[in-house]
Design an enzyme around this catalytic site. Structure first.
Site, PDB file in Angstrom:
ATOM      1  CG  PHE A  74      -1.801   1.251   1.282  1.00  0.00           C
ATOM      2  CD1 PHE A  74      -2.924   1.340   0.475  1.00  0.00           C
ATOM      3  CD2 PHE A  74      -1.510   2.309   2.128  1.00  0.00           C
ATOM      4  CE1 PHE A  74      -3.740   2.467   0.517  1.00  0.00           C
ATOM      5  CE2 PHE A  74      -2.321   3.435   2.182  1.00  0.00           C
ATOM      6  CZ  PHE A  74      -3.445   3.518   1.370  1.00  0.00           C
ATOM      7  N   GLY A  75       0.798   2.023  -1.081  1.00  0.00           N
ATOM      8  CA  GLY A  75       1.574   3.257  -1.190  1.00  0.00           C
ATOM      9  C   GLY A  75       0.680   4.461  -0.995  1.00  0.00           C
ATOM     10  N   GLY A  77       2.380   7.853  -0.614  1.00  0.00           N
ATOM     11  CA  GLY A  77       3.179   9.033  -0.947  1.00  0.00           C
ATOM     12  C   GLY A  77       3.599   8.954  -2.396  1.00  0.00           C
ATOM     13  CB  SER A  78       6.875   9.278  -4.079  1.00  0.00           C
ATOM     14  OG  SER A  78       7.608   8.346  -3.309  1.00  0.00           O
ATOM     15  CD  GLU A 168       9.429   4.194   2.373  1.00  0.00           C
ATOM     16  OE1 GLU A 168       9.656   5.221   3.039  1.00  0.00           O
ATOM     17  OE2 GLU A 168       8.842   4.230   1.281  1.00  0.00           O
TER      18      GLU A 168
END
Length: 260
Positions: A74-75, A77-78, A168
């Site tokens: 699950f993204g 942000g970019s 990350e």
């Protein structure tokens, strides 16, 4: 007695040799385990590199969560507009996670800023975390955030996790959530990377939109300008006709700051 002593000496020597061998094997096993943990991907201990502003070992924190199988990322942000090349050609789709909100409260020293001049990027905080730091009252409707879900082929999962753990490293921790595809269907388990309030790069003062806008308006890092990061995210939301007023308001404040 002399004969008994002659028998006991070799036995004592054998016991000594055995204990030394067992100790050596135990030490070797411990060393191998430590090496394996170091090379396995996400960090388990969460030790912080103050100078670089990232987790030691340049890896996100594992936190002991069970990675979904099959793997879905699950993204928020970019990753919404620029997935990792290692994701491959698997299915991807906009989806919603409930009980979590998106906030610009994570200082970035390795992507949209530098250790000397940190930028500010998004993190996901659970409603329970928000309540714990006094930013949410218990009993109100759950938060909700739209992001992108990426299905990862089994043969690619190990490489994808290694890429994301490195990406990350600036204060993020693995979490597992349920996401609901916007097109319908059953909810699926997904892995997200959250910069929790107890990581050293979390900056609660940046939840003030004027303070955040001041940072975002000028910060630049190896991945580009901080303002571009925000505008790419808001453009992506608009492309889906998704309203997220707090982000749109922050974008306007950044533009106003840049005009000053």
């Amino acid at each position: 007695l002399l004969q008994q002593a002659k028998v006991m000496v070799p036995k004592a020597r054998a016991l000594t040799h055995f204990l030394a061998f067992a100790s050596s094997r135990s030490s070797m096993a411990a060393s191998m385990a430590a090496m394996s943990a170091s090379a396995s991907g996400a960090a388990m201990d969460g030790e912080w590199d103050e100078a670089a502003g990232v987790w030691r070992g340049n890896r996100a924190v594992d936190a002991g969560v069970e990675v979904p199988d099959p793997l879905v990322i699950f993204g928020y942000g970019s990753l919404c507009w620029r997935p990792e090349p290692s994701f491959g050609e698997g299915a991807s789709y906009p989806c919603r996670v409930s009980g979590w909100g998106r906030f610009f409260a994570q200082r970035s020293t390795d992507h949209r800023g530098t250790p000397k001049s940190p930028g500010l990027v998004a993190t996901m905080l659970s409603d329970a975390q928000l309540e714990a730091i006094g930013l949410r009252e218990a009993g109100v409707p759950p938060s909700s955030t739209i992001g992108m879900g990426y299905e990862i082929a089994t043969e690619s999962a190990e490489g994808v996790l290694a890429d994301l753990d490195f990406r990350e490293k600036g204060g993020y921790t693995r979490e597992v959530v349920l996401v609901q595809p916007l097109a319908g269907g059953e909810p699926v388990k997904a892995l997200l990377y959250s910069a929790t309030p107890d990581n050293p790069n979390f900056d609660k003062t940046m939840l003030d939109p004027d303070a955040a806008a001041t940072v975002i308006a000028s910060a630049v890092g190896p991945s580009g300008s901080n303002a571009e990061y925000l505008s790419n995210l808001t453009d992506w939301l608009r492309s889906l006709e998704i309203e997220e007023p707090s982000l749109f308001d922050l974008e306007e404040r950044v533009k106003a700051t840049q005009r000053e």
